[in-house]
Design a protein around this motif. Structure first.
Motif, mmCIF file in Angstrom:
data_model
loop_
_atom_site.group_PDB
_atom_site.id
_atom_site.type_symbol
_atom_site.label_atom_id
_atom_site.label_comp_id
_atom_site.label_asym_id
_atom_site.label_seq_id
_atom_site.Cartn_x
_atom_site.Cartn_y
_atom_site.Cartn_z
ATOM 1 N N VAL A 235 43.088 52.051 43.881
ATOM 2 C CA VAL A 235 42.106 51.555 42.919
ATOM 3 C C VAL A 235 40.705 51.584 43.521
ATOM 4 O O VAL A 235 39.730 51.977 42.863
ATOM 5 C CB VAL A 235 42.486 50.138 42.463
ATOM 6 N N GLY A 236 40.568 51.175 44.782
ATOM 7 C CA GLY A 236 39.258 51.161 45.433
ATOM 8 C C GLY A 236 38.651 52.541 45.542
ATOM 9 O O GLY A 236 37.436 52.715 45.395
ATOM 10 N N PHE A 239 37.140 53.358 42.220
ATOM 11 C CA PHE A 239 35.912 52.588 41.996
ATOM 12 C C PHE A 239 34.741 53.163 42.784
ATOM 13 O O PHE A 239 33.611 53.244 42.283
ATOM 14 C CB PHE A 239 36.136 51.135 42.390
ATOM 15 N N ILE A 244 31.168 52.205 40.897
ATOM 16 C CA ILE A 244 31.240 50.871 40.286
ATOM 17 C C ILE A 244 30.501 49.878 41.182
ATOM 18 O O ILE A 244 30.728 49.850 42.404
ATOM 19 C CB ILE A 244 32.693 50.441 40.081
ATOM 20 N N ALA A 247 32.246 47.686 44.436
ATOM 21 C CA ALA A 247 33.573 48.306 44.510
ATOM 22 C C ALA A 247 34.411 47.714 45.644
ATOM 23 O O ALA A 247 35.620 47.511 45.491
ATOM 24 C CB ALA A 247 33.432 49.820 44.703
ATOM 25 N N LEU A 250 35.719 44.275 44.573
ATOM 26 C CA LEU A 250 36.770 44.444 43.572
ATOM 27 C C LEU A 250 38.067 44.942 44.210
ATOM 28 O O LEU A 250 39.163 44.522 43.816
ATOM 29 C CB LEU A 250 36.308 45.416 42.490
ATOM 30 N N ALA A 251 37.951 45.837 45.197
ATOM 31 C CA ALA A 251 39.155 46.308 45.895
ATOM 32 C C ALA A 251 39.834 45.171 46.651
ATOM 33 O O ALA A 251 41.069 45.078 46.690
ATOM 34 C CB ALA A 251 38.784 47.442 46.854
ATOM 35 N N THR A 268 41.401 46.217 36.683
ATOM 36 C CA THR A 268 41.116 47.583 36.266
ATOM 37 C C THR A 268 40.704 47.679 34.798
ATOM 38 O O THR A 268 39.805 48.453 34.455
ATOM 39 C CB THR A 268 42.345 48.474 36.516
ATOM 40 N N VAL A 271 37.053 46.713 34.250
ATOM 41 C CA VAL A 271 36.197 47.763 34.825
ATOM 42 C C VAL A 271 36.175 48.985 33.912
ATOM 43 O O VAL A 271 35.120 49.608 33.701
ATOM 44 C CB VAL A 271 36.685 48.120 36.238
ATOM 45 N N VAL A 275 32.869 50.594 32.141
ATOM 46 C CA VAL A 275 32.463 52.000 32.290
ATOM 47 C C VAL A 275 32.253 52.637 30.925
ATOM 48 O O VAL A 275 31.260 53.343 30.684
ATOM 49 C CB VAL A 275 33.520 52.767 33.108
ATOM 50 N N THR A 285 34.691 59.602 32.378
ATOM 51 C CA THR A 285 35.132 58.229 32.144
ATOM 52 C C THR A 285 36.577 58.181 31.658
ATOM 53 O O THR A 285 37.331 57.259 32.012
ATOM 54 C CB THR A 285 34.218 57.551 31.119
ATOM 55 N N SER A 292 42.677 54.863 36.831
ATOM 56 C CA SER A 292 42.670 53.442 37.172
ATOM 57 C C SER A 292 43.848 52.719 36.539
ATOM 58 O O SER A 292 44.454 51.836 37.160
ATOM 59 C CB SER A 292 41.353 52.796 36.728
#
Length: 369
Positions: A235-236, A239, A244, A247, A250-251, A268, A271, A275, A285, A292
Motif C-alpha cells: 500500500v505504501g 501511495f 499522496i 504517504a 499512512l503506511a 485505502t 485515499v 484521489v 487514478t 490500492s
C-alpha cells in the motif's frame, strides 16, 4: 474394626484437614497473583517475544559462536535500534508538520483546494460533502471556529490515546529486554515448560502441548506481523508513486491496522476517494484505485498461507482464536487466544479418540484370549 463413631471422627478430621490445606493453597495462590498482577502484561509480552525470537537466537549462536547471553543482548540491542530509528523519524516528521501548520495559520496562508464539481453528484453524501469542502476552501477561518467546540473533546481524547500508545511502547521495550533474558536461558525454559505441561496433562500429552503452544505463538507472531508488514509495503508503494500527502504516515497506519486485525480498507478507500475528488477519473487514478483496493485485501490471501504454518491444528482454528482473542483481550489476546483455542482443540480430539471400551469389544477380547 473401629467403632462407627471413631471412624466418622477420623473421616471428619481428615476432611477438615483437606479443606484447611485447600484454603491455605487458595490464599497463597490469590496472594501470589495479586503480587504478580502488575507485571502480568510485561511477562506475557516478554514470553511471546522470547518464544518468537528464540529460533533466530539459536541460528545466530551457531553461526557466530557466541554465548547465549551475548547473542540475546545482540538481538535486543539491534531490535531496539530498529524500533528507535523509524519512531524518531516519524516524531521529527510530525513535529515539522505541526510547526509548518502553525506557521501557515499565523501567516494566513493556509488554503484548502476547491472541490471538483463531480463530488456533488456522489450518492448519499455528495452534496453535503461538496458544501462542506466548498466552505473550507472559501472561508476556512469561520469553519474552524464552528468546529472548534467539537474538536476540543476529540483533541483531548487523542491526547489520551497518544499517552496510552506511549505507555504501551515503554511496556514493549521492557518486555523486549526481559524477553532477552528468557532467550539467554532458553534451554532451561524449554525443559521447564515441558515439565509443567507433563505435570498437568501427563507425560504423553505434555510435550505435545508445549510444542503446540510454542508453534502457535510463533505462527501468529510471524503471520500477523509479517502480513501487516507486506501490506504496508504494497500500500505504501502505491501511495508514494501516486504522490499522496503523508504517504509514510499512512503506511504506518496500515501496519498498525494490520497488526490489530482491522481492515486496511479503512485507509485505502478514503485515499481512493481523495484521489478521485482531486484529480478526477483518469487512467492513472483508476489503476491506482484498483491496485490500492487489491493491496488492501491481500491479507485474505496471505493469512491462509502464513498464519497456520507449522501448527498441527487447522488454520481456521488459529484465525478464529486470533480474532476472538483480539476482541476480548486486545493486542495481547491476539497471541493468547490462538494458544488457548489450539490447546483446547487438541485436547478435545484426544478425548474423542480415547473411546471407552464397549461391552461387545470386551467380550470379543475375552473370546480371543
Amino acid at each position: 474394626m473401629l467403632p462407627s463413631s471413631v471412624s466418622e471422627r477420623i473421616l471428619s478430621r481428615g476432611l477438615m484437614d483437606v479443606l484447611i490445606r485447600a484454603g491455605l493453597v487458595a490464599i497463597l495462590a490469590i496472594s501470589c497473583y495479586q503480587v504478580f498482577h502488575p507485571f502480568l502484561n510485561l511477562m506475557l509480552w516478554a514470553l511471546i517475544l522470547g518464544v518468537t525470537f528464540y529460533p533466530l537466537h539459536c541460528r545466530l549462536r551457531e553461526r557466530l559462536g557466541l554465548r547465549d547471553g551475548h547473542v540475546a543482548t545482540l538481538i535486543v540491542v539491534v531490535s531496539l535500534a530498529l524500533l528507535m530509528v523509524p519512531i524518531y523519524l516519524l516524531a521529527s516528521s510530525m513535529a515539522e508538520s505541526v510547526q509548518a501548520a502553525i506557521e501557515l495559520v499565523k501567516e494566513g496562508d493556509l488554503r484548502v483546494p476547491a472541490p471538483n464539481e463531480s463530488v456533488a453528484s456522489w450518492p448519499l453524501i455528495g452534496q453535503s460533502l461538496y458544501s462542506f469542502w466548498q466552505q473550507a476552501s472559501s472561508d476556512l477561518t469561520s469553519l474552524i471556529k464552528e468546529l472548534l467546540p467539537h474538536l476540543r473533546g476529540f483533541g483531548l481524547g487523542m491526547l489520551g490515546k497518544l499517552a496510552g500508545v506511549g505507555a504501551g511502547f515503554l511496556l514493549f521495550i521492557g518486555a523486549l529486554i526481559v524477553g532477552g533474558i528468557f532467550m539467554a536461558y532458553g534451554e532451561n525454559g524449554h525443559r521447564s515448560a515441558i515439565q509443567i505441561a507433563a505435570r498437568i496433562s501427563g507425560p504423553d500429552r505434555g510435550p505435545q502441548i508445549a510444542q503446540l503452544c510454542t508453534a502457535t505463538i510463533r505462527a501468529v507472531a510471524q503471520g500477523v506481523v509479517g502480513i501487516a508488514f507486506i501490506q504496508m509495503l504494497l500500500v505504501g508503494l502505491g501511495f508514494v508513486l501516486m504522490g499522496i500527502p503523508g504517504a509514510g504516515l499512512l503506511a504506518l497506519l496500515v501496519l498498525l491496522l494490520g497488526i490489530m486485525q482491522l481492515p486496511v480498507l479503512l485507509i485505502t478507500i478514503p485515499v481512493i476517494i481523495f484521489v478521485f475528488a482531486t484529480e478526477g477519473a483518469t487512467a492513472g487514478t483508476i489503476i491506482f484505485a484498483i491496485y490500492s483496493f487489491v493491496a488492501g485485501m491481500s491479507d485474505n490471501i496471505l493469512k491462509p498461507l502464513l498464519l497456520g504454518r507449522g501448527v498441527n491444528v487447522p488454520m481456521p482454528v488459529v484465525l478464529i482464536g486470533a480474532l476472538g482473542g483480539m476482541v476480548t483481550g486486545g493486542i495481547i489476546g491476539l497471541f493468547i487466544g490462538p494458544v488457548v483455542l489450539a490447546v483446547g482443540y487438541m485436547l478435545f480430539w484426544h478425548w474423542v479418540a480415547d473411546q471407552p471400551q464397549t461391552l461387545e469389544d470386551a467380550e470379543e477380547e475375552g473370546r480371543a484370549t
